[in-house]
Write a protein that holds these residues in place. Structure first.
Motif, mmCIF file in Angstrom:
data_model
loop_
_atom_site.group_PDB
_atom_site.id
_atom_site.type_symbol
_atom_site.label_atom_id
_atom_site.label_comp_id
_atom_site.label_asym_id
_atom_site.label_seq_id
_atom_site.Cartn_x
_atom_site.Cartn_y
_atom_site.Cartn_z
ATOM 1 N N ASN A 67 -0.286 -7.404 -5.237
ATOM 2 C CA ASN A 67 -0.241 -5.888 -5.195
ATOM 3 C C ASN A 67 -1.057 -5.130 -6.006
ATOM 4 O OD1 ASN A 67 1.580 -6.363 -3.112
ATOM 5 N ND2 ASN A 67 3.319 -5.823 -4.370
ATOM 6 N N GLY A 68 -1.363 -6.111 -7.214
ATOM 7 C CA GLY A 68 -2.069 -5.332 -8.244
ATOM 8 C C GLY A 68 -3.696 -5.105 -7.491
ATOM 9 N N LEU A 69 -4.242 -5.964 -6.883
ATOM 10 C CA LEU A 69 -5.478 -5.525 -6.261
ATOM 11 C C LEU A 69 -5.526 -4.421 -5.232
ATOM 12 C CD1 LEU A 69 -7.276 -9.138 -6.156
ATOM 13 C CD2 LEU A 69 -7.826 -7.366 -7.808
ATOM 14 N N ILE A 70 -4.403 -4.270 -4.541
ATOM 15 C CA ILE A 70 -4.333 -3.254 -3.660
ATOM 16 C C ILE A 70 -4.163 -2.194 -4.285
ATOM 17 C CG2 ILE A 70 -2.584 -2.748 -1.971
ATOM 18 C CD1 ILE A 70 -1.856 -5.418 -1.195
ATOM 19 N N GLY A 71 -3.284 -2.155 -5.386
ATOM 20 C CA GLY A 71 -3.232 -0.719 -6.114
ATOM 21 C C GLY A 71 -4.333 -0.088 -6.839
ATOM 22 N N MET A 72 -5.496 -1.239 -7.354
ATOM 23 C CA MET A 72 -6.710 -0.561 -7.828
ATOM 24 C C MET A 72 -7.405 -0.163 -6.781
ATOM 25 S SD MET A 72 -7.689 -3.427 -11.015
ATOM 26 C CE MET A 72 -7.366 -5.063 -10.072
ATOM 27 N N ARG A 73 -7.412 -0.820 -5.494
ATOM 28 C CA ARG A 73 -8.224 -0.464 -4.641
ATOM 29 C C ARG A 73 -7.805 1.029 -3.915
ATOM 30 N NH1 ARG A 73 -6.833 -2.990 1.024
ATOM 31 N NH2 ARG A 73 -5.286 -1.889 0.626
ATOM 32 N N GLU A 74 -6.624 1.097 -4.013
ATOM 33 C CA GLU A 74 -5.994 2.491 -3.451
ATOM 34 C C GLU A 74 -6.474 3.462 -4.434
ATOM 35 O OE1 GLU A 74 -4.864 3.389 -0.407
ATOM 36 O OE2 GLU A 74 -5.020 1.425 -0.252
ATOM 37 N N ARG A 75 -6.455 3.377 -5.940
ATOM 38 C CA ARG A 75 -6.762 4.345 -6.714
ATOM 39 C C ARG A 75 -8.206 4.595 -6.756
ATOM 40 N NH1 ARG A 75 -2.641 5.445 -10.346
ATOM 41 N NH2 ARG A 75 -0.998 3.969 -10.391
ATOM 42 N N ALA A 76 -9.090 3.609 -6.468
ATOM 43 C CA ALA A 76 -10.558 4.151 -6.381
ATOM 44 C C ALA A 76 -10.882 4.887 -5.185
ATOM 45 C CB ALA A 76 -11.512 2.713 -6.282
ATOM 46 N N VAL A 80 0.845 -1.214 -0.162
ATOM 47 C CA VAL A 80 -0.001 -0.087 0.019
ATOM 48 C C VAL A 80 0.831 1.253 -0.037
ATOM 49 C CG1 VAL A 80 -1.409 1.412 1.384
ATOM 50 C CG2 VAL A 80 -1.995 -1.186 0.945
ATOM 51 N N ALA A 81 1.858 1.368 0.708
ATOM 52 C CA ALA A 81 2.696 2.249 0.780
ATOM 53 C C ALA A 81 3.578 2.769 -0.453
ATOM 54 C CB ALA A 81 3.729 2.159 2.021
ATOM 55 N N GLU A 82 3.842 1.861 -1.080
ATOM 56 C CA GLU A 82 4.564 1.657 -2.408
ATOM 57 C C GLU A 82 3.654 2.256 -3.554
ATOM 58 O OE1 GLU A 82 6.210 -1.928 -3.220
ATOM 59 O OE2 GLU A 82 8.025 -1.736 -1.864
ATOM 60 N N GLU A 83 2.477 1.699 -3.502
ATOM 61 C CA GLU A 83 1.366 2.227 -4.299
ATOM 62 C C GLU A 83 1.113 3.738 -4.284
ATOM 63 O OE1 GLU A 83 -0.473 1.730 -7.837
ATOM 64 O OE2 GLU A 83 0.520 0.279 -7.090
ATOM 65 N N ARG A 84 0.703 4.017 -2.878
ATOM 66 C CA ARG A 84 0.522 5.358 -2.632
ATOM 67 C C ARG A 84 1.412 6.337 -3.028
ATOM 68 N NH1 ARG A 84 -2.600 5.064 3.162
ATOM 69 N NH2 ARG A 84 -4.653 4.223 2.392
ATOM 70 N N SER A 85 2.887 5.837 -2.817
ATOM 71 C CA SER A 85 4.050 6.652 -3.081
ATOM 72 C C SER A 85 3.992 6.796 -4.920
ATOM 73 C CB SER A 85 5.355 5.895 -2.894
ATOM 74 O OG SER A 85 6.347 6.734 -3.223
#
Length: 400
Positions: free
Chosen positions: A362-371, A176-181
């Motif tokens: 991490n892909g699902l986590i990234g899509m979740r964070e974007r939404a 999550v931290a990497e995707e938010r960064s």
């Protein structure tokens, strides 16, 4: 018994005590068939004999040695069978909950006590009674060893599961931290682009104002709209921004909804037939929403390529409906999607942590964070006609 151990042990102690009391009241404890001891002596000793059993798992050593001391009096007065059963349960409890060392000490004390009682009674059947006692003690020890080993194994498994859960949670937080960064860096480019547009339009308006007021007015309107969009992007940037670790990744132009055609062409070249249907009125989407839409489609098609299996087809539908834009990516594959049947991802603008029940990477986590960043929703799960689908709904207008 496992959920409420002390309550279960208390129940066993009560049953055992009532058995001795009934034997005493029926006269069965007397060798001649009559009571040899008054009730106010026999009944309290029967109660004391079984009372420590209620604490055999909470304080096994204290309970076992209390049983051992009271059993001397109980056995000498021939008040029933609870002393034999209580001693056996105490030996079992020490082996299970304390260990072999203390169990051997307690076993030695039991053997010594039994030897003294046998020599004192001078019974003619001492040999048979001794064999029976040794057999009972051996049985209790063996049972305690088995249950103790099983209990230690269960505790080890629970510890390993706890460790795995902790590692999984840490990996999720890192992802999550990497995707938010990454999102923060992309939003930085979006905001920088908006500010650049505002500066250019402001310069043009200042030059056109004396000679062409209408052109200057349109430039000021563009500045106003771009500024509002930049404010919304900036607010989300501050929400997800994390400390930069000093990486110097090259800045490149970020894709948007107009690049979906190129994306599907690349997927077709990789071996996944993709049907694309995109509405025409997506050009005025905020840059961050357009980028998030592109990334969700990109990640969904990547998962199709990885997990849907050979021969799978995919379709991408992007539709704008008023103040929202919906993206639907569906495949007909029989790969990993069927193994995850019944799971779903639901996220929204709520302050509560969204539920992620798909065991994904991490892909699902990234899509979740974007939404979540843009106040949208994301649903991931099996498609009604088979295969796997991703559905996201994002707002068209971002509020500052």
């Amino acid at each position: 018994m496992r959920a409420h151990p002390m309550a279960g042990d208390t129940l066993l102690a009560v049953i055992l005590g009532l058995l001795d009391i009934l034997l005493f009241l029926s006269g069965a404890v007397s060798q001649e068939g009559t009571r040899t001891h008054p009730w106010f002596v026999a009944i309290p000793i029967d109660v004391l004999m079984v009372a420590p059993l209620a604490f055999r798992r909470k304080s096994p050593l204290w309970s076992a040695y209390a049983v051992l001391l009271i059993s001397i009096v109980h056995t000498s007065l021939l008040l029933g069978v609870s002393s034999v059963v209580a001693l056996a349960m105490s030996l079992y409890s020490i082996v299970v909950y304390v260990g072999r060392k203390q169990g051997l000490l307690y076993l030695g004390a039991l053997v010594a006590l039994n030897t003294v009682q046998t020599l004192t009674d001078q019974s003619t059947s001492w040999f048979g009674e001794t064999l029976f006692t040794l057999f009972g003690l051996a049985l209790c020890w063996t049972l305690g060893e088995f249950v103790g080993a099983r209990r230690a194994y269960d505790e080890e498994v629970e510890a390993r599961l706890h460790l795995l859960e902790t590692e999984r949670d840490q990996a999720t937080r890192i992802a999550v931290a990497e995707e938010r960064s990454r999102i923060a860096r992309e939003l930085h480019d979006v905001v920088a682009h908006s500010v650049s547009v505002m500066v250019v339009q402001a310069d043009g308006a200042s030059l056109a104002l004396p000679t062409n007021p209408d052109l200057a007015g349109r430039a000021l309107q563009t500045i106003s709209e771009t500024g509002r969009g930049a404010l919304g992007e900036l607010r989300r940037l501050l929400d997800v921004l994390r400390n930069d670790d000093g990486d110097s990744e090259p800045r490149v132009p970020q894709p948007d909804a107009s690049a979906l055609a190129d994306l599907t062409e690349r997927m077709r070249a990789a071996g996944v037939p993709v049907d694309l249907e995109v509405d025409d009125d997506l050009a005025d989407l905020p840059a961050g929403v357009s980028l998030g839409l592109y990334r969700i489609v990109q990640e969904s098609l990547t998962n199709t390529l990885k997990h849907a299996g050979t021969g799978a087809r995919a379709e991408v539908r992007v539709r704008r409906d008023g103040e929202t834009v919906e993206v639907l990516v569906r495949d007909d594959g029989a790969g990993r999607a069927r193994q995850l049947e019944g799971a779903s991802v639901n996220t929204g603008p709520s302050k509560k942590t969204p539920r992620l029940s798909v065991a994904g990477g991490n892909g699902l986590i990234g899509m979740r964070e974007r939404a979540h960043v843009y106040g949208g929703t994301l649903e991931v799960g099996p498609a009604p006609a088979g295969g796997w689908q991703v559905r996201a709904v994002l707002p068209v207008r971002l509020t500052p």
